[in-house]
Design a protein around this motif. Sequence first.
Motif, short mmCIF file in Angstrom:
data_model
loop_
_atom_site.label_atom_id
_atom_site.label_comp_id
_atom_site.label_asym_id
_atom_site.label_seq_id
_atom_site.Cartn_x
_atom_site.Cartn_y
_atom_site.Cartn_z
N THR A 34 0.93 -1.26 -0.06
CA THR A 34 -0.11 -0.08 0.20
C THR A 34 0.83 1.21 0.02
O THR A 34 0.51 2.31 -0.60
N CYS A 35 2.00 1.14 0.77
CA CYS A 35 2.85 2.33 0.64
C CYS A 35 4.04 2.37 -0.32
O CYS A 35 4.74 3.30 -0.47
N SER A 36 4.10 1.31 -1.17
CA SER A 36 5.45 1.34 -1.84
C SER A 36 5.38 2.22 -2.92
O SER A 36 6.70 2.88 -3.10
N ALA A 37 4.29 2.71 -3.58
CA ALA A 37 4.58 3.71 -4.66
C ALA A 37 4.76 5.08 -3.94
O ALA A 37 5.72 5.69 -4.29
N HIS A 38 4.20 5.38 -3.00
CA HIS A 38 4.66 6.44 -2.18
C HIS A 38 6.24 6.68 -1.93
O HIS A 38 6.69 7.62 -1.91
N ILE B 87 5.97 5.57 -11.89
CA ILE B 87 5.82 4.60 -10.53
C ILE B 87 4.45 4.41 -10.17
O ILE B 87 3.99 3.07 -9.99
N TYR B 88 3.58 5.21 -10.42
CA TYR B 88 2.32 4.64 -9.94
C TYR B 88 1.57 4.03 -11.13
O TYR B 88 0.66 3.33 -11.08
N GLY B 89 1.94 4.38 -12.14
CA GLY B 89 1.55 3.33 -13.42
C GLY B 89 1.68 1.91 -13.11
O GLY B 89 0.88 1.14 -13.31
N ILE B 90 3.08 1.80 -12.70
CA ILE B 90 3.43 0.45 -12.56
C ILE B 90 2.97 -0.28 -11.15
O ILE B 90 2.59 -1.46 -11.17
N LYS B 91 2.94 0.39 -10.04
CA LYS B 91 2.80 -0.03 -8.90
C LYS B 91 1.11 -0.12 -8.38
O LYS B 91 0.63 -0.98 -7.75
N MET B 92 0.32 0.97 -9.34
CA MET B 92 -1.10 0.92 -8.85
C MET B 92 -1.97 0.16 -9.85
O MET B 92 -2.08 0.51 -10.87
N LYS B 93 -2.56 -0.85 -9.37
CA LYS B 93 -3.49 -1.67 -10.17
C LYS B 93 -4.63 -1.18 -10.78
O LYS B 93 -4.90 -1.12 -11.99
#
Length: 311
Positions: free
Chosen positions: A239-243, A290-296
């Motif tokens: 949940t925190c990885s992208a941030h 980053i958000y494009g990769i990490k957030m489904k």
Amino acid sequence: MLTFNHSSFMTFSLMGIPGLESQHLWLSLPFSSMFLAILIGNGAILFLVATEPTLHTPMYLLLALLMVADLVSTLALVPKLLCIFWFNDRDIAANACFTQMFFIHGASVVRSALLVTMAFDRYVAVCKPLHYNTILSHSLVGRLGLLALAKGVVLILPMPLLLRRLTFCHMVIPHTYCDHMAVVKMACDHTRPNRIYGLFVILLVVGLDLLLIGFSYVLILQAVVHLNSRDAIIKALNTCSAHLFVILASYVPGLFSSLTHRIGHNIPRHAHILLANLYLLIPSMLNPIIYGIKMKEIRDKVAKCLGRETA
């Protein structure tokens, strides 16, 4: 010695990257590529958040505000930089210079404030998930966004105002943009108030914001270590990885650039200038990736827009 003390008639000249003037055309290739990547990436995230009702959640609204801050900083920096590289158009009116300074530094302060707000968002998501929507209402997110904007305006506006009172002996700025300290060094007046205020802003923004982000993640880690399930721990950390990746992309280049200015006395000046530009552009380019990769949710919406189904 010529002196200039009326900002309405002053014109500065930006050197670009000192020592690499003959390479400006080649250097324009990576910078124009980054510029396009930032416009496309941040614009795509903003479009998705604006058009998809399912993304109208606190996390994605804060992400959209971060994308806006990145676009403001980039649009204030890159067009003039490319004019220098492509057309040797170095002149910039003093008022335009101070305006550019305000938007570049102001957007950086807003970005940092938003990262603190996003850390609070992640704290609530991990530590108080059942009360997430109650605590982080849309009205609170709006107020936090306005607070970040106010912080940028209040902290950075004094910089150009303090500069307007100075008399300048030198008008050629060895930089690609109107960086605050680069302009201060052109003055022949007593610049101690400008230098002290610039240091105050750096300590307040980087020091305090990193302290608040660190405090949020200490609380998150305390909550995570008390989880009983390995899957729950992995989910909480994910949940925190992208941030976390965005924080690294935002602060590490800036800290590295600051360190090279203070202890890297043998580093060529053109390397300092390149780092100062990359410190502003790299986070803006990496954040949507980053958000494009990490957030489904974003991957699914991109796939939907492209007419494909995600695996």
